[in-house]
Design an enzyme around this catalytic site. Sequence first.
Site, PDB file in Angstrom:
ATOM      1  N   LYS A  33       2.150   0.515 -27.330  1.00  0.00           N
ATOM      2  CA  LYS A  33       2.025   1.661 -28.229  1.00  0.00           C
ATOM      3  C   LYS A  33       0.810   1.450 -29.121  1.00  0.00           C
ATOM      4  CE  LYS A  33       3.785   2.079 -32.202  1.00  0.00           C
ATOM      5  NZ  LYS A  33       3.627   2.667 -33.516  1.00  0.00           N
ATOM      6  N   ASP A  60       0.575   6.998 -30.437  1.00  0.00           N
ATOM      7  CA  ASP A  60       1.500   7.410 -31.496  1.00  0.00           C
ATOM      8  C   ASP A  60       0.718   7.898 -32.718  1.00  0.00           C
ATOM      9  OD1 ASP A  60       3.734   7.689 -33.115  1.00  0.00           O
ATOM     10  OD2 ASP A  60       3.812   5.565 -33.631  1.00  0.00           O
ATOM     11  N   LYS A  62       1.402  11.177 -34.125  1.00  0.00           N
ATOM     12  CA  LYS A  62       2.283  12.073 -34.890  1.00  0.00           C
ATOM     13  C   LYS A  62       1.531  13.275 -35.461  1.00  0.00           C
ATOM     14  CE  LYS A  62       5.316   8.273 -36.381  1.00  0.00           C
ATOM     15  NZ  LYS A  62       4.469   7.103 -35.988  1.00  0.00           N
ATOM     16  N   LEU A  63       0.888  14.043 -34.617  1.00  0.00           N
ATOM     17  CA  LEU A  63       0.111  15.182 -35.099  1.00  0.00           C
ATOM     18  C   LEU A  63       1.008  16.188 -35.820  1.00  0.00           C
ATOM     19  CD1 LEU A  63      -2.384  15.904 -32.190  1.00  0.00           C
ATOM     20  CD2 LEU A  63      -2.561  14.275 -34.078  1.00  0.00           C
ATOM     21  N   ASP A  65      -0.109  19.678 -37.926  1.00  0.00           N
ATOM     22  CA  ASP A  65      -1.125  20.525 -38.536  1.00  0.00           C
ATOM     23  C   ASP A  65      -0.900  21.948 -38.028  1.00  0.00           C
ATOM     24  OD1 ASP A  65      -3.567  21.432 -39.766  1.00  0.00           O
ATOM     25  OD2 ASP A  65      -4.353  19.400 -39.558  1.00  0.00           O
ATOM     26  N   THR A  68      -3.546  25.821 -34.088  1.00  0.00           N
ATOM     27  CA  THR A  68      -4.888  25.812 -33.483  1.00  0.00           C
ATOM     28  C   THR A  68      -5.510  24.428 -33.536  1.00  0.00           C
ATOM     29  OG1 THR A  68      -5.257  28.130 -34.061  1.00  0.00           O
ATOM     30  CG2 THR A  68      -7.209  26.800 -33.591  1.00  0.00           C
ATOM     31  N   THR A 119      12.321   6.703 -38.716  1.00  0.00           N
ATOM     32  CA  THR A 119      13.355   5.679 -38.863  1.00  0.00           C
ATOM     33  C   THR A 119      13.284   4.961 -40.208  1.00  0.00           C
ATOM     34  OG1 THR A 119      11.924   4.152 -37.633  1.00  0.00           O
ATOM     35  CG2 THR A 119      13.660   5.270 -36.405  1.00  0.00           C
ATOM     36  N   ARG A 181      14.855  -4.215 -33.411  1.00  0.00           N
ATOM     37  CA  ARG A 181      14.700  -5.573 -33.922  1.00  0.00           C
ATOM     38  C   ARG A 181      15.565  -6.520 -33.098  1.00  0.00           C
ATOM     39  NH1 ARG A 181      11.195  -3.311 -36.014  1.00  0.00           N
ATOM     40  NH2 ARG A 181      10.649  -3.115 -38.223  1.00  0.00           N
ATOM     41  N   GLY A 210       7.856  -3.704 -32.325  1.00  0.00           N
ATOM     42  CA  GLY A 210       6.634  -4.173 -32.958  1.00  0.00           C
ATOM     43  C   GLY A 210       6.758  -5.566 -33.507  1.00  0.00           C
ATOM     44  N   ARG A 211       7.118  -5.654 -34.794  1.00  0.00           N
ATOM     45  CA  ARG A 211       7.060  -6.932 -35.497  1.00  0.00           C
ATOM     46  C   ARG A 211       7.961  -8.010 -34.921  1.00  0.00           C
ATOM     47  NH1 ARG A 211       6.764  -3.819 -41.248  1.00  0.00           N
ATOM     48  NH2 ARG A 211       7.963  -2.347 -39.995  1.00  0.00           N
TER      49      ARG A 211
END
Length: 232
Positions: A33, A60, A62-63, A65, A68, A119, A181, A210-211
């Site tokens: 990702k 990732d 996360k648009l 707006d 258009t 989350t 996790r 991730g972490r």
Amino acid sequence: MERDFIYTALDFPTWKETEKFLEVNEFHGIPVKVGMELFYREGPAVIEKLKRRNHSIFLDLKLHDIPTTVKRAMRNLSELGVDIVNVHALGGSQMIQAANEGLANGSYPTRLIAVTILTSMDKEVLNNELLIPGDIIENAVYFAKFSQNNGADGVVCSVHEAKQIKENCGKDFLTVTPGIRLADSESNDQKRISTPKFATENGSDILVIGRSITQAENPRLAYEKALRECNI
């Protein structure tokens, strides 16, 4: 299954650090990702580099707006050949439809997913700060169905909502679940978290980790542990 199920979040500030992480841990061709931090620093070049290494990519960004602007942005992103991109469901029906229209210009079968509720949020934030009534699951299911009706292929949700979303949207509707996790990892800033084992049992199609992997003492072993917890 491994290629499609666990996406490792490359939450690094530069390509140099990202490349070192992938090389040192021999993460050749694993699904990854790419989020805002890395993409905004390195731009489309980072996607090209990862594709040359045969990584499946969830971009990732996360648009969120006006329709258009999102359509035009997705038209550009459609040329990158990533596997998954996302928007915020809160952007509304026209925005989700516009995102789909933008992606349709590309030749690569990129899947569009919509973020239901981050989350990092809980019911208190949802009700008292955003003034959205109801509980988390109720709202996540609503946003999932709403996104599906406007052309999304799936949603980002927590594992705690994945089962209910599957029941309402069908087994082919994609559930992508961050906040994963390993059993011995800290939760950090995530609130609605879970283990890989629970996620697989509760309807998650794709886990984003991730972490628990990137900050582990031995990331390779942590990745393999996550695969074992998922029975992969």
